[in-house]
Design an enzyme around this catalytic site. Structure first.
Site, PDB file in Angstrom:
ATOM      1  N   GLN A  26       1.740  -4.217  -0.098  1.00  0.00           N
ATOM      2  CA  GLN A  26       2.844  -3.473  -1.103  1.00  0.00           C
ATOM      3  C   GLN A  26       3.863  -4.498  -1.160  1.00  0.00           C
ATOM      4  O   GLN A  26       4.667  -4.536  -0.353  1.00  0.00           O
ATOM      5  CB  GLN A  26       2.805  -2.046  -0.573  1.00  0.00           C
ATOM      6  CG  GLN A  26       4.175  -1.326  -1.365  1.00  0.00           C
ATOM      7  CD  GLN A  26       5.486  -1.524  -0.879  1.00  0.00           C
ATOM      8  OE1 GLN A  26       5.878  -1.737   0.277  1.00  0.00           O
ATOM      9  NE2 GLN A  26       6.546  -1.697  -2.082  1.00  0.00           N
ATOM     10  N   TYR A  28       7.768  -5.419  -2.792  1.00  0.00           N
ATOM     11  CA  TYR A  28       8.818  -5.210  -3.264  1.00  0.00           C
ATOM     12  C   TYR A  28       9.344  -6.568  -3.983  1.00  0.00           C
ATOM     13  O   TYR A  28       9.493  -7.470  -3.379  1.00  0.00           O
ATOM     14  CB  TYR A  28      10.034  -4.642  -2.782  1.00  0.00           C
ATOM     15  CG  TYR A  28      10.050  -3.222  -2.345  1.00  0.00           C
ATOM     16  CD1 TYR A  28      10.116  -2.221  -3.445  1.00  0.00           C
ATOM     17  CD2 TYR A  28       9.901  -2.893  -0.958  1.00  0.00           C
ATOM     18  CE1 TYR A  28       9.727  -0.945  -3.101  1.00  0.00           C
ATOM     19  CE2 TYR A  28       9.635  -1.403  -0.692  1.00  0.00           C
ATOM     20  CZ  TYR A  28       9.792  -0.440  -1.818  1.00  0.00           C
ATOM     21  OH  TYR A  28       9.624   1.026  -1.613  1.00  0.00           O
ATOM     22  N   THR A  54       5.390  -1.946  -6.263  1.00  0.00           N
ATOM     23  CA  THR A  54       6.376  -0.762  -6.306  1.00  0.00           C
ATOM     24  C   THR A  54       7.410  -0.749  -7.482  1.00  0.00           C
ATOM     25  O   THR A  54       8.094  -1.643  -7.455  1.00  0.00           O
ATOM     26  CB  THR A  54       6.671  -0.289  -5.055  1.00  0.00           C
ATOM     27  OG1 THR A  54       5.926  -0.053  -4.161  1.00  0.00           O
ATOM     28  CG2 THR A  54       7.777   1.054  -5.335  1.00  0.00           C
ATOM     29  N   ARG A  63      18.128  10.829  -1.142  1.00  0.00           N
ATOM     30  CA  ARG A  63      17.397  11.564  -0.226  1.00  0.00           C
ATOM     31  C   ARG A  63      18.230  12.298   0.870  1.00  0.00           C
ATOM     32  O   ARG A  63      18.671  11.895   1.746  1.00  0.00           O
ATOM     33  CB  ARG A  63      16.448  10.511   0.572  1.00  0.00           C
ATOM     34  CG  ARG A  63      15.578   9.660  -0.344  1.00  0.00           C
ATOM     35  CD  ARG A  63      14.791   8.616   0.105  1.00  0.00           C
ATOM     36  NE  ARG A  63      13.910   8.045  -0.650  1.00  0.00           N
ATOM     37  CZ  ARG A  63      13.321   6.913  -0.476  1.00  0.00           C
ATOM     38  NH1 ARG A  63      13.269   6.493   0.631  1.00  0.00           N
ATOM     39  NH2 ARG A  63      12.717   6.241  -1.575  1.00  0.00           N
ATOM     40  N   LYS A 128       2.452   0.313  -8.797  1.00  0.00           N
ATOM     41  CA  LYS A 128       2.620   1.546  -8.223  1.00  0.00           C
ATOM     42  C   LYS A 128       3.980   2.345  -8.705  1.00  0.00           C
ATOM     43  O   LYS A 128       5.023   1.835  -8.481  1.00  0.00           O
ATOM     44  CB  LYS A 128       2.676   1.158  -6.519  1.00  0.00           C
ATOM     45  CG  LYS A 128       3.041   2.720  -5.794  1.00  0.00           C
ATOM     46  CD  LYS A 128       2.806   2.149  -4.432  1.00  0.00           C
ATOM     47  CE  LYS A 128       3.044   3.482  -3.351  1.00  0.00           C
ATOM     48  NZ  LYS A 128       4.350   4.041  -3.272  1.00  0.00           N
ATOM     49  N   SER A 151       2.058   7.410  -9.172  1.00  0.00           N
ATOM     50  CA  SER A 151       2.681   7.735  -7.945  1.00  0.00           C
ATOM     51  C   SER A 151       4.224   8.183  -8.330  1.00  0.00           C
ATOM     52  O   SER A 151       4.673   7.576  -9.372  1.00  0.00           O
ATOM     53  CB  SER A 151       2.916   6.653  -6.825  1.00  0.00           C
ATOM     54  OG  SER A 151       3.510   6.836  -5.831  1.00  0.00           O
ATOM     55  N   HIS A 153       6.290   8.324  -5.737  1.00  0.00           N
ATOM     56  CA  HIS A 153       6.960   7.783  -4.329  1.00  0.00           C
ATOM     57  C   HIS A 153       6.882   9.046  -3.461  1.00  0.00           C
ATOM     58  O   HIS A 153       8.052   9.112  -2.659  1.00  0.00           O
ATOM     59  CB  HIS A 153       8.223   7.190  -4.613  1.00  0.00           C
ATOM     60  CG  HIS A 153       8.730   6.340  -3.599  1.00  0.00           C
ATOM     61  ND1 HIS A 153       8.492   4.761  -4.192  1.00  0.00           N
ATOM     62  CD2 HIS A 153       8.992   5.979  -2.542  1.00  0.00           C
ATOM     63  CE1 HIS A 153       8.875   4.084  -3.113  1.00  0.00           C
ATOM     64  NE2 HIS A 153       9.115   4.687  -1.994  1.00  0.00           N
ATOM     65  N   ASP A 184      -1.461   8.704  -5.860  1.00  0.00           N
ATOM     66  CA  ASP A 184      -1.012   9.374  -4.706  1.00  0.00           C
ATOM     67  C   ASP A 184      -0.011  10.413  -4.910  1.00  0.00           C
ATOM     68  O   ASP A 184       0.356  10.622  -6.003  1.00  0.00           O
ATOM     69  CB  ASP A 184      -0.669   8.235  -3.573  1.00  0.00           C
ATOM     70  CG  ASP A 184       0.908   7.735  -3.860  1.00  0.00           C
ATOM     71  OD1 ASP A 184       1.494   8.154  -4.793  1.00  0.00           O
ATOM     72  OD2 ASP A 184       1.052   6.767  -3.443  1.00  0.00           O
ATOM     73  N   GLY A 185       0.454  11.072  -3.765  1.00  0.00           N
ATOM     74  CA  GLY A 185       1.280  12.095  -3.894  1.00  0.00           C
ATOM     75  C   GLY A 185       0.624  13.559  -3.473  1.00  0.00           C
ATOM     76  O   GLY A 185       0.020  14.025  -4.612  1.00  0.00           O
ATOM     77  N   GLY A 186       1.047  14.016  -2.539  1.00  0.00           N
ATOM     78  CA  GLY A 186       0.501  15.453  -2.209  1.00  0.00           C
ATOM     79  C   GLY A 186      -0.805  15.696  -2.015  1.00  0.00           C
ATOM     80  O   GLY A 186      -1.524  16.945  -1.882  1.00  0.00           O
ATOM     81  N   GLY A 207       0.055   9.087   1.873  1.00  0.00           N
ATOM     82  CA  GLY A 207       1.143   8.705   2.919  1.00  0.00           C
ATOM     83  C   GLY A 207       1.491   9.528   4.130  1.00  0.00           C
ATOM     84  O   GLY A 207       1.132   9.383   4.954  1.00  0.00           O
ATOM     85  N   ARG A 208       1.938  10.637   3.723  1.00  0.00           N
ATOM     86  CA  ARG A 208       2.603  11.322   5.017  1.00  0.00           C
ATOM     87  C   ARG A 208       1.322  11.955   5.830  1.00  0.00           C
ATOM     88  O   ARG A 208       1.559  12.121   7.022  1.00  0.00           O
ATOM     89  CB  ARG A 208       3.409  12.565   4.508  1.00  0.00           C
ATOM     90  CG  ARG A 208       4.824  12.058   4.337  1.00  0.00           C
ATOM     91  CD  ARG A 208       5.763  12.785   3.581  1.00  0.00           C
ATOM     92  NE  ARG A 208       5.276  12.884   2.223  1.00  0.00           N
ATOM     93  CZ  ARG A 208       5.991  13.202   1.179  1.00  0.00           C
ATOM     94  NH1 ARG A 208       7.366  13.631   1.223  1.00  0.00           N
ATOM     95  NH2 ARG A 208       5.536  13.052  -0.182  1.00  0.00           N
TER      96      ARG A 208
END
Ligand code: FMN
Length: 262
Positions: A26, A28, A54, A63, A128, A151, A153, A184-186, A207-208
């Site tokens: 990944q 940046y 990304t 956040r 992404k 995604s 994020h 991705d996501g959830g 991810g998480r």
């Protein structure tokens, strides 16, 4: 596994520890293009098979939990891939600030930079953070791009953006067979995986859940999370009559509009 630029273990150490594992890097795209190019070369040398760029973090989102918790990287962790990065903020400041402010990415990132990246690497590029059919369509005009990871994020950038599963169908329709589309996501259960595959994703990422597995029981905990997801997917396929991934199709998923007709 997609290894983050911001990982707390280096590109090379992860590669050495997982010789048999398929890894993508990944990336940046940072204001310092020479540094960015060196990261790309390191990923190539270490055997990574794709660059996942990304594109949804030109600036870091607000956040609130990170701010409330005064999130900082714990002192025993560092960001080895960014060692030697000279930026307007010092590296250690970048590291400190990532939780609540400074972006690692060039805020002026544009499609031209994707073309620049294709000119310096032969690795396939995956974008992404795409969330619209319009952007997916533009991606088709950039030959180095071989895939799209739908995604948001993990909902960490902009509150109110759509859930990735909601926009997946329009993106799949926009690119057809020309690009691979991932999501991705959830993704938390095997039925989440089934739904994403049914709506046209080639694969999903988590991810998480991986982090939760790690917190629960280290490496074994992560393996357990993957085993649970895999067995739930097997069950969901069996109980919906799918003998193979190829038999998972759109008819398995209906939306609200289906019920509103009842
Ligand atoms: C703690 C944390 C750190 C993350 N760091 C990065 C990162 O460095 N680069 C990136 O592209 N995405 C990053 N993400 C977003 C994830 O790659 C991914 O898009 C998201 O977590 C997927 O959603 P899920 O956690 O609900 O599965 C991060 C997410 C979390 C929770």
């Amino acid at each position: 596994m997609i290894v983050s630029t911001y990982g707390t273990t280096s590109i090379e150490d992860i590669s050495t520890a997982s010789p048999g594992g398929l890894k993508w890097f990944q990336l940046y795209i940072m204001p310092d293009r020479q540094f960015t190019q060196r990261l790309v070369q390191r990923a190539e040398t270490a055997g990574y098979k794709a660059l996942v760029v990304t594109v949804d973090l030109p600036v870091v989102g607000k956040r609130y939990p990170d701010l409330t918790n005064r999130f900082q990287l714990p002192p025993h962790l560092s960001v080895p891939n960014l060692q030697g990065l000279e930026s307007s903020a010092s590296q250690s400041k970048d590291e400190r600030d990532y939780g609540g402010g400074a972006s690692p990415e060039d805020p002026a990132l544009s499609w031209k930079d994707i073309d620049w990246l294709s000119s310096i690497t032969n690795l396939p590029i995956i974008l992404k953070g795409i969330l619209t059919a319009e952007d997916a369509g533009i991606a088709l005009d950039h030959p180095g791009v071989k895939g799209i990871l739908v995604s948001n994020h993990g909902g960490r950038q902009l509150d109110g953006v759509p859930a990735t599963i909601e926009v997946l169908p329009e993106i799949v329709a926009a690119v057809g067979e020309r690009l691979e589309v991932y999501l991705d996501g959830g993704v938390r259960t095997g039925t989440d995986v089934l739904k994403a595959l049914a709506l046209g994703a080639r694969a999903v990422f988590v991810g998480r859940p991986a982090i939760w597995g790690l917190a629960y029981n280290g490496e074994d905990g992560v393996a357990e999370v993957m085993t649970i997801l895999r067995s739930e997917l097997d069950l969901a396929m069996t109980l919906s009559g799918c003998r193979s991934l190829a038999e998972i199709n759109r008819s398995l998923v209906v939306g609200e509009e289906y019920y509103s007709k009842l």
